[in-house]
Write a protein that holds these residues in place. Structure first.
Motif, PDB file in Angstrom:
ATOM      1  N   ALA A  68       6.621  -8.246 -19.273  1.00 18.14           N
ATOM      2  CA  ALA A  68       7.624  -7.668 -20.174  1.00 18.14           C
ATOM      3  C   ALA A  68       7.641  -6.152 -20.097  1.00 18.14           C
ATOM      4  N   ARG A  69       6.480  -5.559 -19.968  1.00 20.08           N
ATOM      5  CA  ARG A  69       6.375  -4.095 -19.961  1.00 20.08           C
ATOM      6  C   ARG A  69       6.841  -3.466 -18.644  1.00 20.08           C
ATOM      7  N   ALA A  70       7.305  -4.298 -17.733  1.00 22.76           N
ATOM      8  CA  ALA A  70       7.917  -3.764 -16.509  1.00 22.76           C
ATOM      9  C   ALA A  70       9.201  -3.015 -16.830  1.00 22.76           C
ATOM     10  N   MET A  71       9.734  -3.238 -18.033  1.00 16.59           N
ATOM     11  CA  MET A  71      10.955  -2.544 -18.437  1.00 16.59           C
ATOM     12  C   MET A  71      10.670  -1.315 -19.294  1.00 16.59           C
ATOM     13  N   SER A  72       9.407  -0.932 -19.371  1.00 19.49           N
ATOM     14  CA  SER A  72       9.029   0.183 -20.249  1.00 19.49           C
ATOM     15  C   SER A  72       9.048   1.540 -19.544  1.00 19.49           C
ATOM     16  N   PHE A  73       9.401   1.561 -18.275  1.00 20.83           N
ATOM     17  CA  PHE A  73       9.456   2.817 -17.538  1.00 20.83           C
ATOM     18  C   PHE A  73      10.679   2.815 -16.631  1.00 20.83           C
ATOM     19  N   HIS A  74      10.991   3.961 -16.045  1.00 21.86           N
ATOM     20  CA  HIS A  74      12.170   4.080 -15.191  1.00 21.86           C
ATOM     21  C   HIS A  74      11.769   4.603 -13.812  1.00 21.86           C
ATOM     22  N   LEU A  75      12.610   4.313 -12.857  1.00 22.37           N
ATOM     23  CA  LEU A  75      12.418   4.799 -11.494  1.00 22.37           C
ATOM     24  C   LEU A  75      13.564   5.737 -11.132  1.00 22.37           C
ATOM     25  N   SER A  76      13.222   6.889 -10.561  1.00 22.67           N
ATOM     26  CA  SER A  76      14.250   7.834 -10.131  1.00 22.67           C
ATOM     27  C   SER A  76      14.886   7.336  -8.837  1.00 22.67           C
ATOM     28  N   ASP A  81       0.834  -1.217   0.000  1.00 20.44           N
ATOM     29  CA  ASP A  81       0.000   0.000   0.000  1.00 20.44           C
ATOM     30  C   ASP A  81       0.868   1.266   0.000  1.00 20.44           C
ATOM     31  N   GLN A  82       2.042   1.180   0.609  1.00 21.24           N
ATOM     32  CA  GLN A  82       2.935   2.342   0.683  1.00 21.24           C
ATOM     33  C   GLN A  82       3.563   2.683  -0.671  1.00 21.24           C
ATOM     34  N   ILE A  83       3.706   1.684  -1.536  1.00 21.78           N
ATOM     35  CA  ILE A  83       4.371   1.941  -2.826  1.00 21.78           C
ATOM     36  C   ILE A  83       3.394   2.026  -4.000  1.00 21.78           C
ATOM     37  N   LYS A  84       2.130   1.731  -3.745  1.00 18.92           N
ATOM     38  CA  LYS A  84       1.128   1.815  -4.817  1.00 18.92           C
ATOM     39  C   LYS A  84       1.055   3.201  -5.467  1.00 18.92           C
ATOM     40  N   PRO A  85       1.207   4.308  -4.698  1.00 14.14           N
ATOM     41  CA  PRO A  85       1.151   5.623  -5.341  1.00 14.14           C
ATOM     42  C   PRO A  85       2.211   5.812  -6.437  1.00 14.14           C
ATOM     43  N   ILE A  86       3.359   5.170  -6.277  1.00 13.02           N
ATOM     44  CA  ILE A  86       4.396   5.281  -7.308  1.00 13.02           C
ATOM     45  C   ILE A  86       3.950   4.568  -8.569  1.00 13.02           C
ATOM     46  N   ALA A  87       3.381   3.371  -8.403  1.00 11.42           N
ATOM     47  CA  ALA A  87       2.863   2.628  -9.558  1.00 11.42           C
ATOM     48  C   ALA A  87       1.782   3.445 -10.261  1.00 11.42           C
ATOM     49  N   ALA A  88       0.896   4.047  -9.462  1.00 19.57           N
ATOM     50  CA  ALA A  88      -0.201   4.837 -10.037  1.00 19.57           C
ATOM     51  C   ALA A  88       0.329   6.041 -10.810  1.00 19.57           C
ATOM     52  N   SER A  89       1.374   6.656 -10.279  1.00 18.06           N
ATOM     53  CA  SER A  89       1.938   7.834 -10.944  1.00 18.06           C
ATOM     54  C   SER A  89       2.593   7.489 -12.277  1.00 18.06           C
ATOM     55  N   LYS A  90       3.015   6.234 -12.405  1.00 20.24           N
ATOM     56  CA  LYS A  90       3.642   5.773 -13.654  1.00 20.24           C
ATOM     57  C   LYS A  90       2.617   5.181 -14.622  1.00 20.24           C
ATOM     58  N   GLY A  91       1.405   4.959 -14.105  1.00 21.84           N
ATOM     59  CA  GLY A  91       0.390   4.309 -14.920  1.00 21.84           C
ATOM     60  C   GLY A  91       0.695   2.843 -15.164  1.00 21.84           C
ATOM     61  N   VAL A  92       1.330   2.177 -14.175  1.00 26.03           N
ATOM     62  CA  VAL A  92       1.699   0.771 -14.321  1.00 26.03           C
ATOM     63  C   VAL A  92       1.097  -0.053 -13.190  1.00 26.03           C
ATOM     64  N   ALA A  93       1.076  -1.364 -13.395  1.00 25.29           N
ATOM     65  CA  ALA A  93       0.569  -2.276 -12.372  1.00 25.29           C
ATOM     66  C   ALA A  93       1.587  -2.406 -11.244  1.00 25.29           C
ATOM     67  N   LEU A  94       1.101  -2.750 -10.073  1.00 21.86           N
ATOM     68  CA  LEU A  94       1.983  -2.950  -8.920  1.00 21.86           C
ATOM     69  C   LEU A  94       3.036  -4.015  -9.230  1.00 21.86           C
ATOM     70  N   SER A  95       2.643  -5.086  -9.912  1.00 24.72           N
ATOM     71  CA  SER A  95       3.586  -6.160 -10.237  1.00 24.72           C
ATOM     72  C   SER A  95       4.715  -5.645 -11.131  1.00 24.72           C
ATOM     73  N   GLN A  96       4.399  -4.725 -12.030  1.00 26.62           N
ATOM     74  CA  GLN A  96       5.432  -4.161 -12.902  1.00 26.62           C
ATOM     75  C   GLN A  96       6.420  -3.315 -12.100  1.00 26.62           C
ATOM     76  N   LEU A  97       5.903  -2.583 -11.123  1.00 26.06           N
ATOM     77  CA  LEU A  97       6.769  -1.789 -10.254  1.00 26.06           C
ATOM     78  C   LEU A  97       7.720  -2.699  -9.479  1.00 26.06           C
ATOM     79  N   VAL A  98       7.196  -3.799  -8.973  1.00 21.75           N
ATOM     80  CA  VAL A  98       8.005  -4.751  -8.202  1.00 21.75           C
ATOM     81  C   VAL A  98       9.114  -5.337  -9.070  1.00 21.75           C
ATOM     82  N   LEU A  99       8.788  -5.735 -10.292  1.00 24.23           N
ATOM     83  CA  LEU A  99       9.799  -6.296 -11.195  1.00 24.23           C
ATOM     84  C   LEU A  99      10.872  -5.266 -11.542  1.00 24.23           C
ATOM     85  N   ARG A 100      10.440  -4.033 -11.809  1.00 22.46           N
ATOM     86  CA  ARG A 100      11.405  -2.982 -12.147  1.00 22.46           C
ATOM     87  C   ARG A 100      12.350  -2.731 -10.975  1.00 22.46           C
ATOM     88  N   TRP A 101      11.805  -2.659  -9.776  1.00 23.45           N
ATOM     89  CA  TRP A 101      12.629  -2.472  -8.578  1.00 23.45           C
ATOM     90  C   TRP A 101      13.637  -3.613  -8.441  1.00 23.45           C
TER      91      TRP A 101
END
Length: 328
Positions: free
Chosen positions: A305-313, A261-281
């Protein structure tokens, strides 16, 4: 998609690699073969060129599915990662555990990595995969009944014969890796790693960074727990191994979902699923070369696959790290 070299080799793999355990059905409840084939092909269309499988996954079924999925693809554009050292078809070596095959028949699993067994396993895998070489050949688990050096002398022979390109290990300690390297140069260690399972950061990661070995992170989604879709009281299909796993008990599910729940806002800001955020991290963590992500259908495969389509600062990574640290 991003592509990364394994160790100091010339083998380049996709940062998200298709994990084909669930595709084989075994221990995951039933699987639909045609959907699994479509999932692999959909992954490839998204740039996922690497597939990780093993003979034990469905007792040959997963490798057969991989072979079917890649038969019309250019072989030099696909990297096949498979394994050896778990036998269900003979009672030799170190007894591992009892299980059931996809037909519900009782089977005993043994850790066995003798020279002859490895050579035979390789031949069997090549036939199921429909290829004449394996890009990365990995021991699945250690076998206490056979010296590690002896096992990897067999792999060195397979490399010399051109049936295997590179050697890797799975679930090996640093000491075991060093012993294996008396016989052959290793490029990687495939080990479990996720937000809720970071034990390898103590010893394995520092060793691999220092000695230029790649880490292939398996179960980065912690068998689906980190999708956020698993709630207390979740009902698993018959034959699904997760039902009895400690990470799928109510207290742990609640604790994990609070972190998510604490990291969902980051996923939402990127327009990606939570699972994609986890894989990218996961693939941004020091020492982690690739993340293995399983999928039962094309939709899941494309999402992975699309977990690699965005970047994290760096700031976003720090926020996620802080939430993850709060689990301990």
């Amino acid at each position: 998609m991003e592509y990364r070299k394994l160790g100091e080799s010339d083998l380049v793999v996709s940062a998200i690699t298709f994990g084909a355990w669930a595709a084989g059905g075994w221990m995951w409840g039933k699987t639909e073969r045609s959907e699994a084939v479509e999932a692999i092909r959909a992954s490839y269309d998204q740039g996922v060129t690497s597939i990780d499988t093993a003979p034990i996954y469905g007792q040959g079924t997963s490798e057969e599915i991989v072979g079917e999925a890649i038969k019309d693809l250019p072989r030099d554009k696909v990297q096949i990662l498979t394994k050896f050292g778990l036998r269900w078809d003979l009672a030799q070596g170190e007894f591992y555990f009892n299980s059931q095959d996809n037909q519900g028949k009782d089977i005993d699993i043994y850790r066995y990595a003798s020279k002859d067994s490895i050579i035979q396993e390789c031949e069997n895998s090549l036939k199921r995969l429909g290829t004449d070489y394996i890009d990365l050949y990995q021991i699945h688990w250690s076998d206490k009944t056979i010296p590690i050096e002896e096992s990897f002398e067999a792999v060195a022979q397979l490399i010399k014969e051109g049936k295997v390109r590179h050697a890797g290990v799975c679930n090996y300690t640093v000491a075991q890796m060093q012993e294996a390297e008396r016989a052959v140069k290793l490029v990687s260690n495939q080990v479990p790693f996720s937000m809720v399972n970071r034990e390898i950061e103590n010893e394995t990661v520092p060793h691999c960074i220092m000695h230029h070995k790649s880490i292939l992170a398996y179960s980065p989604m912690e068998r689906g727990l980190l999708t956020g879709k698993i709630k207390p009281g979740y009902k698993f299909e018959e034959g699904d191994h997760r039902a009895g796993h400690p990470h799928f008990q109510e207290d742990f599910i609640i604790k994990t979902n609070k972190m998510l729940d604490q990291i969902k806002p980051i996923a939402a800001s990127k327009g990606v699923a939570l699972s994609q955020l986890v894989l990218r991290w996961t693939v941004e963590r020091p020492g982690i070369t690739i993340a293995l992500a399983g999928a039962r259908n094309a939709q899941q495969a494309v999402q992975n696959a699309r977990a690699m389509s965005f970047h994290l600062s760096q700031e976003e990574l720090a926020i996620i790290d802080q939430a993850v640290e709060g689990l301990n």
